[in-house]
Design a protein around this motif. Structure first.
Motif, PDB file in Angstrom:
ATOM      1  N   ILE A  53      40.936  38.871  37.016  1.00 37.27           N
ATOM      2  CA  ILE A  53      39.471  38.824  37.004  1.00 37.27           C
ATOM      3  C   ILE A  53      38.899  40.217  37.251  1.00 37.27           C
ATOM      4  N   ARG A  56      39.196  42.307  34.246  1.00 33.74           N
ATOM      5  CA  ARG A  56      38.293  41.819  33.205  1.00 33.74           C
ATOM      6  C   ARG A  56      36.886  42.395  33.406  1.00 33.74           C
ATOM      7  N   LEU A 239      31.596  34.969  34.781  1.00 28.60           N
ATOM      8  CA  LEU A 239      32.976  34.695  35.205  1.00 28.60           C
ATOM      9  C   LEU A 239      32.934  33.832  36.456  1.00 28.60           C
TER      10      LEU A 239
END
Length: 707
Positions: A53, A56, A239
């Motif tokens: 994450i 990202r 997210l």
């Protein structure tokens, strides 16, 4: 409308993605560099979910996405801070703080501060913490003129839980009561009135509780289309971490925010969805692709935590679930030639003795106590083990923050036993008196003051109960002690008389030295109703107390039982660990960890013991009411297995005693028997014989052994 695309500065574009490729594995790299669209990332245990994450978000910024157009929803603000700090290091960007990162509640608060007036609040609204909310609910009960005396009404803490659960699951109050609190069904109409008053009063006072930060955020998006459009446009990339633990309300908010760009990436592990009892909705992750048919599915299956032997067992265990995204965790680490050990024990005492002994062996082998954990399905499973660890001087902490015998409901019941053994125990009397309906602190202090001067405090209370039976001797005793200075209304009430009669039963000849029977009487004749009205998790606490009664069967006197319990109370290895605190310490203060599996999620240890791995204990029979319940229990089992890095031990007692005092033969958990036997190494236990020098005679041998 004509669109104009702002071009990036070519100098700021990354020349190549070699850095990402070198620092991520192939699975992680595919997720980090995924094209803009809906994405479901199923991240197995120990596969580097947080790292993925983080990279990202860094990748999006390096691709030219403005930080304030990224929303990162996490389950703790600490997790968000750590991720964003790492993003800043990766990108060198000074604008990372502009990312909308944090928990759902934090982000909801930021948005509501801007638009509170649109839904009838002002921007300076106050936020009630859980204690404030409980007090607020209590005030609403008074304001609603609810008669809480004619029938025991749930305490504010329980009412708050009912209202919160209904909010987060988007269910009507009456439906929640029927399914989760059936014993309050006759009070449904009054509880609904309190709920109505509570919500109206919050608006009048310009306050919100934690649930309102989500509920009002959703209301804002639904009722104010112009505002909703602003945020749907702003959040170009969304997210969500730990998506399997989101509730219905949180999933709906994300869907409303993602309605325009649909660039929503949710990350989680369906195999670790274990919080349905707390409102989490498993179908949020399982049915994500139904709501986003275009969503790309990614899997992270490369595990950096556990040995191949442990992962082999975990993979086979979770495969039995029908509702899941199939995946097979692959170990990066090499085998240590240590299969998961299955240890059948003769009884719970041998189980505790084995664990304590093995922990000491591991300590001698160089494994720190802080690298060892004992996990269990229910808190009462560690009852005997805590006593054994205390006897052997093995320091430990309990991740729930409270040791078994220090929990409120355990102390409530043992307070009855204390005043039976020692009728002059002031703290025990005051704790017990405050549980009697209609008695507050002032009255409890007055009653204790009279009891403290009585020659026989128990006889004085029992006399109160016996006056109704025209017992002249009892009435004389009451008059001689000038009664207890309690009001006629209290004395004539059923609560006081039932309490006094209970003390008579507890001190009868056949029960006064039978702690197990005493606990059963306390539960049946008094405490169970108090439990339901006082605690939101009454059922699990009642299970604790029934197990306490079973444990007490091994003691011949109440005094001996209380003395053993005091062993733990007098030990103070360290400040109790609470909540999500990380257990750390030097050589002098290292602590073994005891934890329920729920509390252990997200953590890891070199060595893990899973105790009471028997059918009817793990899985819990309460959770097996339907097929979904069994699947969640199997996911909980999977979480327990995947906490272990190097060594895994599964233990269970073969014999135990049930509530009717019958000896029961236990079988290994179904989660064990559904796996091939060659995944385990079965250990056979033997008790070490006592050691002493060779005696001259049999008589000396006997004397040596006794000494």
């Amino acid at each position: 409308m004509k669109k104009y695309v702002i071009k990036r500065d070519a100098a700021s574009l990354p020349e190549k993605l070699s850095r990402y490729q070198s620092e991520l594995n192939a699975e992680q790299f595919r997720v980090v560099t995924a094209k803009p669209q809906a994405s479901l990332v199923v991240a197995g245990a120990g596969t580097g979910k947080t790292r993925t994450i983080t990279y990202r978000v860094a990748y999006l910024i390096e691709q030219g996405i403005s930080p304030n157009r990224i929303l990162l929803a996490t389950f703790t603000n600490r997790a968000a801070r750590e991720m964003l700090k790492r993003v800043e290091t990766l990108t060198g960007s000074q604008n990372v703080h502009k990312i909308w990162g944090g928990t759902f509640h934090r982000i909801g608060n930021l948005i509501l501060r801007r638009h509170a007036e649109s839904i009838g609040f002002t921007n300076n609204f106050s936020i009630l913490d859980s204690e404030d909310a409980k007090d607020f609910v209590a005030t609403c009960v008074d304001e609603a003129l609810i008669d809480t005396k004619s029938k025991r009404f749930p305490k504010a803490e329980v009412l708050q839980d009912i209202i919160s659960y209904a909010t987060n699951r988007d269910q009507p109050i009456d439906e929640v009561i029927i399914n989760k609190y059936p014993y309050f069904e006759p009070l449904t109409s009054q509880i609904k009135i309190v709920d109505t008053v509570y919500h109206a009063r919050k608006k009048e006072r310009n306050v919100m509780d934690y649930d309102d930060l989500l509920l009002n955020w959703k209301r804002l998006l639904l009722e104010k289309p112009a505002i909703a459009e602003v945020y749907a446009e702003q959040f170009q990339h969304i997210l969500v971490d730990e998506y399997q633990d989101t509730n219905k309300l949180q999933a709906e908010i994300i869907d409303l925010l993602a309605v325009k760009h649909r660039n929503v990436m949710v990350v989680g592990d369906d195999a670790q969805a274990i919080f349905a009892w707390r409102g989490a909705e498993f179908k949020n992750i399982y049915e994500f692709q139904k709501r986003y048919p275009e969503a790309e599915l990614y899997k992270l299956e490369t595990n950096y935590r556990s040995t191949p032997d442990i992962l082999g067992l975990a993979n086979v265990s979770i495969a039995a679930n029908r509702r899941q995204f199939p995946k097979v965790l692959q170990a990066v680490r090499k085998s240590k030639d240590f299969k998961p050990a299955l240890i059948p024990c003769s009884d719970v005492e041998q189980q505790s003795s084995f664990i304590a002994s093995r922990i000491l062996d591991l300590r001698d082998e160089g494994v720190n106590l802080e690298d060892i954990a004992v996990l269990y399905r229910s808190h009462y499973h560690c009852l005997e083990l805590q006593l054994e660890l205390t006897r052997r001087g093995i320091p430990y902490s309990v991740r729930s923050g409270t040791r078994f015998f220090e929990q409120a409901h355990i102390k409530d019941v043992t307070s009855f036993l204390k005043l039976i053994v020692n009728p002059r125990d002031e703290l025990a009397w005051k704790r017990v008196l405050l549980m009697v309906e209609g008695i507050g602190k002032v009255t409890a202090n007055k009653i204790w003051e009279r009891l403290s001067f009585a020659e026989n405090p128990l006889a004085l209370i029992k006399g109160e109960a016996e006056t109704s039976n025209e017992n002249a001797e009892a009435r004389a005793l009451v008059r001689a002690n000038n009664s207890l200075a309690i009001s006629p209304k209290l004395r004539e009430g059923s609560a006081w008389r039932n309490f006094a009669k209970l003390l008579i039963e507890l001190t009868n000849d056949d029960t006064k030295d039978n702690p197990a029977r005493q606990i059963e009487l306390i539960l049946t004749n008094f405490y169970e109703e108090h439990l339901q009205a006082t605690f939101d998790n009454a059922e699990s606490r009642l299970e604790d107390l029934r197990q306490l009664a079973l444990y007490a069967t091994r003691y011949e006197t109440t005094e001996a039982f209380l003395s053993d319990l005091a062993l733990i109370a007098t030990e103070n290895f360290n400040t109790p660990i609470v909540g999500e605190d990380v257990i750390e310490g030097g050589e002098d203060d290292e602590l073994l960890t005891l934890s329920s599996v729920h509390q252990a999620k997200g953590l890891e240890w070199k060595v893990v013991f899973i105790i009471w791995a028997a059918d009817g204990r793990f899985p819990s029979p309460r959770a097996l009411k339907d097929y979904d319940g069994e699947e969640e229990e199997r996911r909980l089992w999977y979480v327990a297995l995947t906490r272990a890095k190097d060594q895994l031990y599964l233990t269970y007692p073969m014999l135990t005693v049930d509530y009717s005092r019958q000896t029961v033969l236990l079988k290994p958990s179904r989660f064990i028997t559904e796996c091939p036997a060659d995944l385990f190494e079965i250990w056979s236990l033997e008790e070490e014989a006592p050691q002493f020098d060779a005696p001259v005679s049999l008589l000396e041998a006997k004397e040596d052994f006794i000494n």
